[in-house]
Design a protein around this motif. Structure first.
Motif, PDB file in Angstrom:
ATOM      1  N   THR A  43     -49.628  34.514  30.779  1.00 18.14           N
ATOM      2  CA  THR A  43     -51.056  35.209  30.857  1.00 18.14           C
ATOM      3  C   THR A  43     -51.602  36.794  31.764  1.00 18.14           C
ATOM      4  OG1 THR A  43     -52.088  32.787  30.635  1.00 18.14           O
ATOM      5  CG2 THR A  43     -53.507  34.631  30.587  1.00 18.14           C
ATOM      6  N   ILE A  44     -50.802  36.893  33.315  1.00 22.06           N
ATOM      7  CA  ILE A  44     -51.245  37.944  33.466  1.00 22.06           C
ATOM      8  C   ILE A  44     -50.687  39.270  32.555  1.00 22.06           C
ATOM      9  CG2 ILE A  44     -50.294  39.013  34.920  1.00 22.06           C
ATOM     10  CD1 ILE A  44     -51.109  37.134  36.975  1.00 22.06           C
ATOM     11  N   GLY A  45     -49.553  38.360  31.955  1.00 19.39           N
ATOM     12  CA  GLY A  45     -48.748  39.401  31.186  1.00 19.39           C
ATOM     13  C   GLY A  45     -49.220  40.073  30.053  1.00 19.39           C
ATOM     14  N   PHE A  46     -50.202  39.111  29.553  1.00 23.22           N
ATOM     15  CA  PHE A  46     -50.475  40.286  27.825  1.00 23.22           C
ATOM     16  C   PHE A  46     -51.691  40.160  28.273  1.00 23.22           C
ATOM     17  CE2 PHE A  46     -52.698  38.627  24.596  1.00 23.22           C
ATOM     18  CZ  PHE A  46     -52.667  39.020  23.261  1.00 23.22           C
ATOM     19  N   CYS A  47     -53.181  39.972  29.255  1.00 23.25           N
ATOM     20  CA  CYS A  47     -54.278  40.867  29.659  1.00 23.25           C
ATOM     21  C   CYS A  47     -54.013  42.412  29.943  1.00 23.25           C
ATOM     22  CB  CYS A  47     -54.905  39.827  30.400  1.00 23.25           C
ATOM     23  SG  CYS A  47     -55.208  37.964  29.685  1.00 23.25           S
ATOM     24  N   ALA A  48     -52.666  42.071  30.732  1.00 24.23           N
ATOM     25  CA  ALA A  48     -52.517  43.344  30.937  1.00 24.23           C
ATOM     26  C   ALA A  48     -52.186  44.793  30.382  1.00 24.23           C
ATOM     27  CB  ALA A  48     -51.915  43.522  32.117  1.00 24.23           C
ATOM     28  N   MET A  49     -51.042  44.273  29.183  1.00 19.90           N
ATOM     29  CA  MET A  49     -50.948  44.882  28.562  1.00 19.90           C
ATOM     30  C   MET A  49     -51.685  45.118  27.229  1.00 19.90           C
ATOM     31  SD  MET A  49     -50.263  44.629  24.527  1.00 19.90           S
ATOM     32  CE  MET A  49     -50.062  42.826  24.941  1.00 19.90           C
ATOM     33  N   VAL A  50     -53.046  44.275  27.371  1.00 16.62           N
ATOM     34  CA  VAL A  50     -54.056  44.312  26.384  1.00 16.62           C
ATOM     35  C   VAL A  50     -54.680  45.389  26.904  1.00 16.62           C
ATOM     36  CG1 VAL A  50     -56.153  43.655  25.734  1.00 16.62           C
ATOM     37  CG2 VAL A  50     -54.502  42.883  25.427  1.00 16.62           C
ATOM     38  N   ILE A  51     -55.195  45.503  28.307  1.00 20.54           N
ATOM     39  CA  ILE A  51     -56.246  46.557  28.792  1.00 20.54           C
ATOM     40  C   ILE A  51     -54.921  48.001  28.616  1.00 20.54           C
ATOM     41  CG2 ILE A  51     -56.967  47.097  31.103  1.00 20.54           C
ATOM     42  CD1 ILE A  51     -57.552  44.205  31.695  1.00 20.54           C
ATOM     43  N   ALA A  52     -53.871  47.569  29.338  1.00 18.56           N
ATOM     44  CA  ALA A  52     -53.231  49.043  29.323  1.00 18.56           C
ATOM     45  C   ALA A  52     -53.150  49.811  27.757  1.00 18.56           C
ATOM     46  CB  ALA A  52     -51.913  49.039  30.203  1.00 18.56           C
ATOM     47  N   VAL A  53     -53.125  48.961  27.026  1.00 22.08           N
ATOM     48  CA  VAL A  53     -52.598  49.702  25.392  1.00 22.08           C
ATOM     49  C   VAL A  53     -54.121  50.382  25.160  1.00 22.08           C
ATOM     50  CG1 VAL A  53     -51.899  48.767  23.011  1.00 22.08           C
ATOM     51  CG2 VAL A  53     -50.639  48.550  24.571  1.00 22.08           C
ATOM     52  N   THR A  54     -55.433  49.360  25.599  1.00 25.85           N
ATOM     53  CA  THR A  54     -56.378  49.643  24.807  1.00 25.85           C
ATOM     54  C   THR A  54     -56.648  51.543  25.558  1.00 25.85           C
ATOM     55  OG1 THR A  54     -57.131  47.534  24.422  1.00 25.85           O
ATOM     56  CG2 THR A  54     -58.747  49.415  24.408  1.00 25.85           C
ATOM     57  N   VAL A  55     -57.498  50.907  27.254  1.00 31.08           N
ATOM     58  CA  VAL A  55     -57.178  52.594  27.575  1.00 31.08           C
ATOM     59  C   VAL A  55     -56.078  53.555  27.410  1.00 31.08           C
ATOM     60  CG1 VAL A  55     -56.947  53.516  30.116  1.00 31.08           C
ATOM     61  CG2 VAL A  55     -58.134  51.205  30.422  1.00 31.08           C
ATOM     62  N   GLY A  56     -54.732  52.867  27.447  1.00 29.16           N
ATOM     63  CA  GLY A  56     -53.613  54.364  27.025  1.00 29.16           C
ATOM     64  C   GLY A  56     -53.992  54.719  25.679  1.00 29.16           C
ATOM     65  N   THR A  57     -54.270  53.844  24.782  1.00 31.12           N
ATOM     66  CA  THR A  57     -54.165  54.750  23.516  1.00 31.12           C
ATOM     67  C   THR A  57     -55.982  55.176  22.717  1.00 31.12           C
ATOM     68  OG1 THR A  57     -53.852  52.371  22.790  1.00 31.12           O
ATOM     69  CG2 THR A  57     -54.943  53.459  20.790  1.00 31.12           C
TER      70      THR A  57
END
Lengths: 297, 350
Positions: free
Chosen positions: A99-113
């Motif tokens: 869950t942490i991996g997935f959520c961190a990815m979603v946040i990172a991808v959103t901000v980064g994008t």
């Protein structure tokens, strides 16, 4: 003209099918990627439904059944130093780690994008400031930043996720910025501009959909790294706090029993390795499959 | 003339310089003089052809006129409004009245968008309140108008051939019934057989919608077929402008003659004397002094280096930028010569 279009229409449909088909085929032929995909699906499935099938609770102590070895008796994967069922704990820890991996990815991808798109689209002063900021954040050594932040804020699932996302969004931003800058010069972007399309339209409807492939690849690799980072931090005691299990803090507790009960360390270690390498394999496979240049090979 | 409506497009002394490389403090020392003082106007319903070899600045004129680039100097008036210095948001209301058709039919359509969304995008942007059913209807009408099946919208651009994609681009450009269409080499990327279809389509819609077109191309045969008037560009400047018939029968600028001579004749038995321009077009970073064409002109005199020849009227509506009025230039292929002028004498070989 009608015959011509009819033929082209027919040809077109085969073409569409075949390009998608070729991408899919490139992916399915990538053995490591398929291995990764299968392992990830199994892990997710196991962590989602597994805990309810295991007859033990992860917190249930049993002082008469400490250090039971795996594959012998009622506890399939043995028990830990407090007699808690290892399988139940591993699966519950998996829930948290994934869950942490997935959520961190979603946040990172959103901000980064968003940062990358805006920087790539506007260029000039805005782009320079944003990208220099990205470079500045990249300069911090990730582990130390992570540990400092984790020491400052109270550890928990949400804070750990946020902290990991904070250290992972920059590379997405760089990838996206490069893509958007290149796409901006293409004629279809000029066409949108000539139509009088608002900036938002050009950025998110015209340009971004053409940059999805590298984002997906980066996202997969970020999950792998996020799981690893969570393990690091938890292992060092700043992450998920016991009794809540995570693969990292299970590893940490296990090190003092390394000689007497090696499975306590081996099992969570194996889970981390399996999950991280599976996501990495998947990312590599996606990169190869989505890269049109690999058409030639 | 004073009672007539203002021209759709009026360009006055247009200059566009691109700075190259940037110095230490963002200051650049050199610049590409892509367009260097171009003036013309296009009347309503007229097709103005803009020709010149690669690097002559014709594409930059097209993009600057649509304000996709900001001019360095000069003025652009669209339907009597000065749009030279408008900001992006101020330009938005004008955008729906001026549109662009691209040279490359592959890069001009978003590969990730379905054709109905591509063609419907101008509607979605300028008339967001329109009902979905009406939008679908208008998209289908536009596709039908350019000769594509009405259901083409369900597919993606890569499912179409080059000529069909160019039709999609035209449908998109015409969606909002613009006043002005800038066609930037709309057929030069297509097969010859398809070129004819697309040219015919452009002429059809022009007649149907009363379009004004700035037709940019390097193919003289196509330009001569499409345009009412033709402007010839060389190294960022107009060297000659006249109505098509006059220009083709009676060119007055040596560069126009050279362009005519370079065009292939669709008859292999004909042998003619070709005027071969030696060398490349000079660098627009550091153009020759005086007449920019003098370095490649076989009629050049020492005086040509002295000053830039102004674009002056040599006959009604026929302007040229050349010092020499004593030249006998070869017309387009075997076009009949203007009877008012004496027959051609053999041109001296360079």
């Amino acid at each position: 003209m009608t015959a011509d279009t009819a033929i082209a229409a027919h040809g077109g449909q085969t073409l569409r099918r075949s390009t998608r088909y070729r991408t899919l085929r490139r992916f399915t032929r990538h053995r490591l990627a398929m291995f990764g995909l299968v392992v990830i699906l199994l892990l997710v499935l196991a962590c989602a439904v597994g805990p309810s099938l295991v007859p033990f609770d992860q917190f249930q102590l049993n002082m008469r059944a400490r250090f039971r070895e795996p594959f012998a008796g009622a506890h399939l994967l043995g028990t830990d130093e407090l007699g808690r069922d290892m399988l139940a704990r591993l699966l519950m820890a998996g829930r948290i780690s994934l869950t942490i991996g997935f959520c961190a990815m979603v946040i990172a991808v959103t901000v980064g994008t968003v940062v990358g798109t805006v920087a790539g689209f506007y260029g000039g002063a805005i782009g320079t400031v944003l990208m220099r900021f990205v470079d500045a954040v990249l300069c911090f050594p990730t582990i130390f930043l992570l540990l400092t932040l984790a020491a400052l804020v109270s550890p928990g699932i949400v804070t750990i996720t946020l902290i990991i996302a904070l250290t992972a969004w920059m590379e997405v931003a760089r990838v996206v910025q490069g893509q958007i800058r290149a796409l901006r010069e293409r004629d279809f972007a000029v066409a949108a501009e000539a139509m009088g399309a608002p900036d938002r339209w050009i950025m998110f409807k015209e340009l971004l959909p053409n940059a999805v492939a590298p984002i997906v690849v980066a996202a997969t690799l970020i999950i792998a790294r996020a799981i690893l980072l969570e393990s690091y931090v938890s292992y060092l005691g700043y992450g998920i706090q016991p009794p809540v299990a995570s693969w990292g803090n299970m590893l940490e507790k296990a090190q003092q029993y390394l000689t007497t009960a090696p499975w306590l360390a081996l099992l969570p270690g194996l889970m981390i390795t399996l999950a991280v390498s599976s996501f990495n394999f998947l990312g590599d496979g996606l990169r190869d499959a989505l890269d049109p240049r690999s058409e030639l090979s | 003339m004073t009672a007539s409506p203002p021209p759709v497009l009026e360009v006055d002394g247009l200059v566009k310089h691109f700075p190259i490389g940037s110095g230490l403090f963002g200051r650049s020392r050199d610049k590409v003089r892509a367009v260097d003082g171009v003036s013309f106007s296009v009347a309503k319903g007229e097709v103005l052809g803009l020709v010149g070899e690669s690097g002559s600045g014709k594409t930059t004129v097209g993009r600057t006129v649509l304000r996709l680039d900001t001019p360095t100097d000069g003025a652009i008036r669209f339907l009597g409004n000065d749009i030279t210095h408008l900001t992006r948001s101020q330009l938005r209301p004008f955008r729906r009245q001026m549109q662009l058709v691209f040279q490359d039919p592959f890069s001009s359509l978003n590969p990730r968008m379905r054709v109905d969304r591509i063609v419907g995008a101008p509607l979605a942007i300028h008339e967001p309140g329109m009902a979905a059913a009406e939008r679908t209807q208008r998209v289908e009408d536009a596709l039908a108008m350019v000769g594509l099946p009405r259901n083409s919208g369900e597919r993606f651009p890569h499912e179409f051939s080059g000529g069909q994609r160019q039709r999609i681009g035209i449908a998109r450009a015409l969606m909002l019934r613009p006043e002005l269409l800038v066609a930037d080499e709309p057929v030069s990327a297509l097969d010859v057989s398809i070129q004819a279809q697309v040219v015919k389509l452009l002429l059809d819609v022009r007649a149907k919608l009363g379009l004004t077109i700035l037709f940019i191309a390097h193919d003289l045969a196509v330009v001569g077929h499409v345009s009412d008037r033709v402007a010839v560009m060389y190294l960022g400047k107009l060297v000659e402008i006249a109505d098509t018939r006059t220009l083709f029968r009676d060119p007055r600028h040596p560069y126009t003659e050279a362009l005519f001579s370079a065009a292939p004749v669709p008859d292999p038995t004909i042998r003619r004397q070709r005027i071969v321009l030696t060398g490349d077009i000079p660098s627009p970073i550091n153009p020759p002094s005086g007449c920019a064409f003098r370095t490649r002109c076989r009629y050049a005199l020492p005086a040509c280096a002295a000053e830039v020849p102004p674009l002056r009227e040599v006959a009604k509506g026929h302007l040229k930028a050349c010092l020499r009025d004593d030249l006998e230039l070869v017309p387009w292929q075997d076009a009949p010569r203007d009877p008012a002028r004496p027959p051609a004498v053999a041109t001296p070989a360079p």
